[in-house]
Design a protein around this motif. Sequence first.
Motif, mmCIF file in Angstrom:
data_model
loop_
_atom_site.group_PDB
_atom_site.id
_atom_site.type_symbol
_atom_site.label_atom_id
_atom_site.label_comp_id
_atom_site.label_asym_id
_atom_site.label_seq_id
_atom_site.Cartn_x
_atom_site.Cartn_y
_atom_site.Cartn_z
ATOM 1 N N LEU A 88 -3.901 12.703 49.274
ATOM 2 C CA LEU A 88 -2.857 12.129 50.110
ATOM 3 C C LEU A 88 -2.366 10.804 49.543
ATOM 4 N N GLU A 89 -2.979 10.395 48.442
ATOM 5 C CA GLU A 89 -2.590 9.164 47.763
ATOM 6 C C GLU A 89 -2.856 9.347 46.277
ATOM 7 N N THR A 90 -2.005 8.775 45.441
ATOM 8 C CA THR A 90 -2.190 8.911 44.003
ATOM 9 C C THR A 90 -3.167 7.867 43.479
ATOM 10 N N VAL A 91 -3.726 8.131 42.321
ATOM 11 C CA VAL A 91 -4.633 7.178 41.682
ATOM 12 C C VAL A 91 -3.910 5.865 41.413
ATOM 13 N N ARG A 92 -2.661 5.970 41.018
ATOM 14 C CA ARG A 92 -1.861 4.765 40.737
ATOM 15 C C ARG A 92 -1.753 3.892 41.975
ATOM 16 N N GLU A 93 -1.535 4.511 43.126
ATOM 17 C CA GLU A 93 -1.421 3.745 44.365
ATOM 18 C C GLU A 93 -2.761 3.135 44.767
ATOM 19 N N ALA A 94 -3.849 3.816 44.466
ATOM 20 C CA ALA A 94 -5.174 3.260 44.746
ATOM 21 C C ALA A 94 -5.425 2.018 43.891
ATOM 22 N N LYS A 95 -4.941 2.027 42.656
ATOM 23 C CA LYS A 95 -5.082 0.851 41.794
ATOM 24 C C LYS A 95 -4.316 -0.334 42.374
ATOM 25 N N ILE A 96 -3.147 -0.053 42.931
ATOM 26 C CA ILE A 96 -2.361 -1.121 43.557
ATOM 27 C C ILE A 96 -3.122 -1.725 44.721
#
Length: 284
Positions: A88-96
């Motif tokens: 439900l969330e991308t890895v890129r967004e988790a890094k943010i």
Amino acid sequence: MLATTQTRLHAIRIRLENYTPRKASHRILWEFFLFGFKQGWACLFGGCMVSLLLLTKWLWPPDAPLPRYDFIFLAAITIQAALLLLRLETVREAKIIFIFHVVGTVMELFKTDVGSWTYLERSFFHIAHVPLFSGFMYAAIGSYLARVTRILDMRYADYPDKRLTILLGILIYVNFFTHHFVPDARGFIFLLVGVLFGPTWVYYKPYRTWRRMPLVVGFGLVAFFIWLAENIGTFTTVWFYPHQAHGWEMVRFGKYGSWFLLMIISFILVSFVHPPRRPEKPGK
């Protein structure tokens, strides 16, 4: 496998966007619904955090072995892990979210030390006077901006030189600290924001037609909703400002300017992950 560019929402979004109501008036309503749906999806992590604050205010027993702050911190980590594992969330967004957590915690350490706001409850997971869940409140802003940029396929016309935006972001962040010791440069910074971002228009696509608005207006709208969310946060007594020490009252509207500037820092940080793109069909 974790999501890298698209979440589970993508297939649902495509199906919704492919639906064509028969009447023109219904198409307008459908576009309005899609805009709200996409905004709600972008707010997913922030909505979870606000829900945690409200639920723990009403339901968390004061004598519980696990402090309330620590429950919120552990729940935020669990939610983040679930969003990733469920795609439900991308890895890129988790890094943010991680970057915003660090940036926000550093500011919290300073601001609580000078008495700008206070956390009163006990916790195990904390640094100095700052419970570690607080960084997730900043991370929720970064999560929203990253998700809404992708979901609404945002494009920008007359976007300023990225090097200048970086310098502006640094100036804003530094001023949050230095204004306690030297004259506040906020007025000058607002002027710079107008010069850099005043000509910029953001294009977004709720349904099939590109819509647009001045980017500064977008900053102001998001900052206003953050200010409203902060009122919810102080209402739940998770933290409070000096003027709320003897009972809850609305966060003073002067804080809106601070959130406006913090929004711009957040936007500039997100631009490293989602580089600003030009509109495909300007004017439509």
